[in-house]
Design an enzyme around this catalytic site. Structure first.
Site, PDB file in Angstrom:
ATOM      1  N   CYS A  84       0.733  -0.820  -0.002  1.00  0.00           N
ATOM      2  CA  CYS A  84      -0.069   0.031   0.082  1.00  0.00           C
ATOM      3  C   CYS A  84       0.636   0.662   0.419  1.00  0.00           C
ATOM      4  CB  CYS A  84      -1.169   0.047   1.229  1.00  0.00           C
ATOM      5  SG  CYS A  84      -1.684  -1.293   0.593  1.00  0.00           S
ATOM      6  N   ILE A 210     -12.933  -1.490  -0.556  1.00  0.00           N
ATOM      7  CA  ILE A 210     -11.985  -1.437  -1.818  1.00  0.00           C
ATOM      8  C   ILE A 210     -12.425  -0.494  -2.975  1.00  0.00           C
ATOM      9  CG2 ILE A 210     -11.543  -3.419  -3.755  1.00  0.00           C
ATOM     10  CD1 ILE A 210     -11.060  -4.433  -0.896  1.00  0.00           C
ATOM     11  N   LYS A 330     -10.243   5.724   4.235  1.00  0.00           N
ATOM     12  CA  LYS A 330     -11.112   5.669   5.082  1.00  0.00           C
ATOM     13  C   LYS A 330     -12.371   6.414   4.339  1.00  0.00           C
ATOM     14  CE  LYS A 330     -14.490   3.665   7.198  1.00  0.00           C
ATOM     15  NZ  LYS A 330     -15.213   3.621   6.068  1.00  0.00           N
ATOM     16  N   HIS A 334      -9.691   3.407  -1.359  1.00  0.00           N
ATOM     17  CA  HIS A 334      -7.466   3.857  -1.201  1.00  0.00           C
ATOM     18  C   HIS A 334      -7.760   2.316  -2.347  1.00  0.00           C
ATOM     19  CE1 HIS A 334      -3.584   1.806   0.357  1.00  0.00           C
ATOM     20  NE2 HIS A 334      -4.312   1.032   0.956  1.00  0.00           N
TER      21      HIS A 334
END
Lengths: 388, 388
Positions: A84, A210, A330, A334
Site C-alpha cells: 500500500c 475496496i 477511510k 484506497h
C-alpha cells in the site's frame, strides 16, 4: 540541490469502476496533472509509477512502460511495489531525481484496479502484502492483522472501539465536499459501533473500502519552474522511508510503528522541521487504528495519547492539526497503488488553496503525507511546504 | 560524488529448485555477498530488490521487507518490478543512493522462483511482461514476440537461423566452467538447428530456460571502503535507463532496441567512455536474437552487423569483445528478477579476476551489463571499471 516543486496534480474519482483498466484510470489522472502543469508529455524525463497487484487484478506486470505510453511519455518508466506504500516510494525516488539535477520534469503516479476482483477476491489479493508462509496460510487477513494491533494497543494503553469510531466519523465528515471521494455521507459514532464486526474490535466503519482509482503529480525543478513561468508555490521539502520485518510475529511490538517513526525522523531532518511545525496531515488510515498508530509514530502524540485525538476534536477539521481532510483512505477510498500520490495531491491542493477543505485548514504552510505498506513493514513520509 | 564500489557479490546456483522459496534463495545470495564484503547486516542502510512475478509464483508481494528480514537487515527495503529488468533498475537506484552520499552501504539483489509453476505456468506468467490487452489476449508468448523480432531483422538486414545458432553455441561453451550455471554442456550448431522449433525461426536452443535463483551485490562508498579497509577495486562508474512503448504493435521498428540505445548513451556519458572502451559485456540474451539486437543497440556493432558477431568469433571468449562469458541467460539461466544483478556479479568477478572465465577475458578493465524487460520496453545499462 534544486527545490522540488509540484507543478500539477491529477486524480480520478475514487470508487467502484470495475470496467475501467488501470491504464484507463492512470491516463485520466496523468493527463490531468500534465495539463494542470502546462507540461507536454514529451518534456517528461521519467515516470515513477506505483501499483500493488496488477498481476492479480489485471494479469499485467511491467506497468511502467504501459502507463508512460498511456499518457504519451517516451522515457524511462519504473514501477514500484511496496504494497500500500507503492506510490509513496515512487514519490521518494521522483523527488531524489529532481533534487539531484538528474531531471527537471518527472511524472509520478499510481493506479489500482480492485473492484473487478470482487470483495473476497480483493481481500485475498491484498493479503499478499503480508507474509504468505507465516501469516496468510494461517488465515490472516488485513482486517485481522489490524484487529490484533488494536487489541495490543488497548491492552497496553487503553482505549475502546468508541474511540476508533470517532476516527471514522471524522474522516467521513471530512470527505463530504470532496468530489473525488468514494463515500460522501456522514456517519455517527452509534452507527459505527452498531455496524457489523469485521475482526473484533474493528467493524465495517473501521475499515477502508475496496477502491478503483489513480493519481498523478508533476514534479519540476526550480530552474524549470522559473524558465517555464510556472506558478508552483508548493514544494516537497522532505522525504523519508522506513522498513520493518514483514510478518507481525517477527515484531517486538504490535502497537508501535517503527517504520513510520524512522521515515518521519528522516523526513523531518530533511526538511529541517519538527512535528510541531506541521499544519495539516494526510496519514495512512487503512483502518481506524492505523491512524492512531500513525499520529503517534509521526510524533504528533506520545504513545497512548493518539487514541483520543479525534474524540477530543484535535484532528478534526476545526482542530489544531486536521488529519485526513481529504477523507483519508477511510472515506476518500484506497486504490492501493494510487494512495501515496493521492495524499500528495490532496496536500498540494490544501496548501495552494484549491482543495474544498482548504478553508478549514486555516492558512496551512506545512503539510505531511504518510503512506504505509502491509502492517507498516514499509512506510514513507513526505513534507510539503509553501515556498513562494 | 562518491565512487560506488562493489564490496561483495553473491549468487545461488541457477537451475531447477522448485522447493526453494524466493526468500530462501535470496538469503543464500544476500548473506554470501555480505560475507564477501565483510559487512554486517546491521550496517546496510537500504535494500534494493528486484522480483518480477512473486505474486503469481509464490502468492507473495511486498517482498522488500521480507527479503531484508531474510538477511537480517532492518532498513528501508524497496521492491522493483520492470519485468526481466527488475534488478537492473534496482542496481540503478542503489548506485544513485551511494553516489549522492545518502548511504554508505546498500545491498542490491534479486530473486525469482519459477520452476514450481511448471513450464506452461511459467511461460504464461512471463507473458504479463507484455501488454495483456493488445498482445497476451491475442495469443502472443515471449518466444513468439522475439520470433517476430528475428523475422523483422532477417527481412531488413539478412541473417539466418544458423547465425543465431552460433550465439547459442558460444554461450553454452562459455558456461562450461561456471559452477552457478544451469547448463554446463556444449552444443553444436547442427544440434541447435535440429532442435524443435519453438516459434520459427527460434528453436529450443535459441531460448533461455526457466530458472530459479538469486543474486546480490553490496555497494559501498569510497569513504566506507577506505574506513573499513576493504579491497574493492571494481566500481560502478556509469548507469543508464531507457524506456519504450510496451506493446510491439506500438513500435516503429521490431529490429531495433531504442530503450537499450538510450540506456547505453546515458551510461557511457555517465562513465565518460564509449563502446570501444568496453572489454567484456554481459547482455540480455533471453533469446539469441536478443543478443544480436543488444550488441547493435549498445554501439558495439552497426545495425545489421551484430548478427554475424558470434559466427565470426568476435564475441566468443577468444574474440575482441567477449559477450556473456558467464554463459548468458541462455546457458547460465534466467531467474528473471535476479538476472540484472547476476550480470553485475559476473562482471565484478571477471574484472577482479575471480571468475572462472577471467583469464579468457585477458586483463579486462571495463565491463558493461545490459538488462532488458519485456520486448525491451525497459532497459538498463551499467558500466563497471577497475578503479584501484
Amino acid at each position: 540541490m534544486s527545490k522540488v516543486r509540484i507543478a500539477g496534480t491529477g486524480l480520478t474519482r475514487f470508487g467502484r469502476f470495475p470496467d475501467r483498466t488501470g491504464r484507463d484510470l492512470f491516463a485520466e489522472a496523468g493527463l490531468a496533472a500534465l495539463d494542470e502543469a502546462s507540461v507536454e508529455p514529451g518534456d517528461v524525463e521519467h515516470l515513477y509509477f506505483g501499483n500493488f497487484m496488477g498481476e492479480l487484478a489485471e494479469h499485467q506486470g511491467h506497468m511502467g512502460p504501459q502507463m508512460a505510453e498511456a499518457v504519451g511519455v517516451r522515457a524511462p518508466a519504473t514501477r514500484y511495489e511496496s504494497a500500500c506504500a507503492s506510490s509513496g516510494v515512487a514519490v521518494r525516488e521522483a523527488v531524489r531525481t529532481v533534487r539531484t539535477g538528474e531531471a527537471d520534469v518527472v511524472l509520478v503516479g499510481g493506479a489500482e484496479r480492485m473492484t473487478n476482483m470482487g470483495t473476497a477476491g480483493a481481500t485475498e489479493g491484498l493479503s499478499i502484502a503480508a507474509d504468505d508462509l507465516y501469516e496468510i496460510r494461517a488465515g490472516m487477513t488485513f482486517p485481522a492483522a489490524y484487529a490484533l494491533m488494536a487489541r495490543a494497543y488497548f491492552e497496553e494503553f487503553g482505549g475502546s472501539a468508541e474511540d476508533l469510531a470517532h476516527v471514522a466519523v471524522k474522516n467521513h465528515e471530512h470527505a463530504l465536499p470532496n468530489e473525488h471521494a468514494q463515500f460522501r455521507s456522514s456517519i455517527t459514532v452509534e452507527e459505527a459501533l452498531d455496524a457489523p464486526r469485521i475482526a473484533d474490535p474493528l467493524g465495517l466503519y473501521d475499515s477502508c473500502p475496496i477502491t478503483d482509482g489513480a493519481s498523478a503529480v508533476v514534479l519540476v525543478s526550480d530552474d524549470y519552474a522559473e524558465r517555464a513561468g510556472l506558478d508552483a508555490p508548493v514544494a516537497v521539502t522532505g522525504t523519508g522511508q522506513g522498513g520493518d520485518n514483514l510478518a507481525l510475529q517477527d515484531r517486538e511490538y504490535f502497537a508501535r510503528s517503527p517504520a513510520t517513526a524512522d521515515a518521519a525522523e528522516e523526513a523531518y531532518a530533511d526538511a529541517g522541521i519538527g512535528p510541531d511545525d506541521v499544519d495539516v496531515a494526510e496519514v495512512h488510515d487503512c483502518f481506524t487504528i492505523a491512524e492512531v498508530l500513525a499520529v503517534e509514530a509521526l510524533g504528533f502524540y506520545d504513545p497512548g495519547e493518539g487514541i483520543g485525538a479525534a474524540r477530543r476534536g484535535e484532528t478534526t477539521r476545526n482542530g489544531d492539526l486536521p488529519v485526513n481532510l481529504s477523507g483519508g483512505l477511510k472515506a476518500k477510498g484506497h486504490p492501493v497503488g494510487a494512495t501515496g500520490v493521492a495524499q500528495v495531491v490532496s496536500l498540494a491542493r490544501l496548501l495552494s488553496g484549491t482543495h474544498p477543505r482548504a478553508s478549514d485548514a486555516g492558512d496551512p504552510r506545512v503539510g505531511l503525507a504518510h503512506n504505509a505498506g502491509g502492517t507498516v513493514a514499509s512506510a514513507t513520509v513526505h513534507v510539503l511546504e509553501v515556498v513562494a
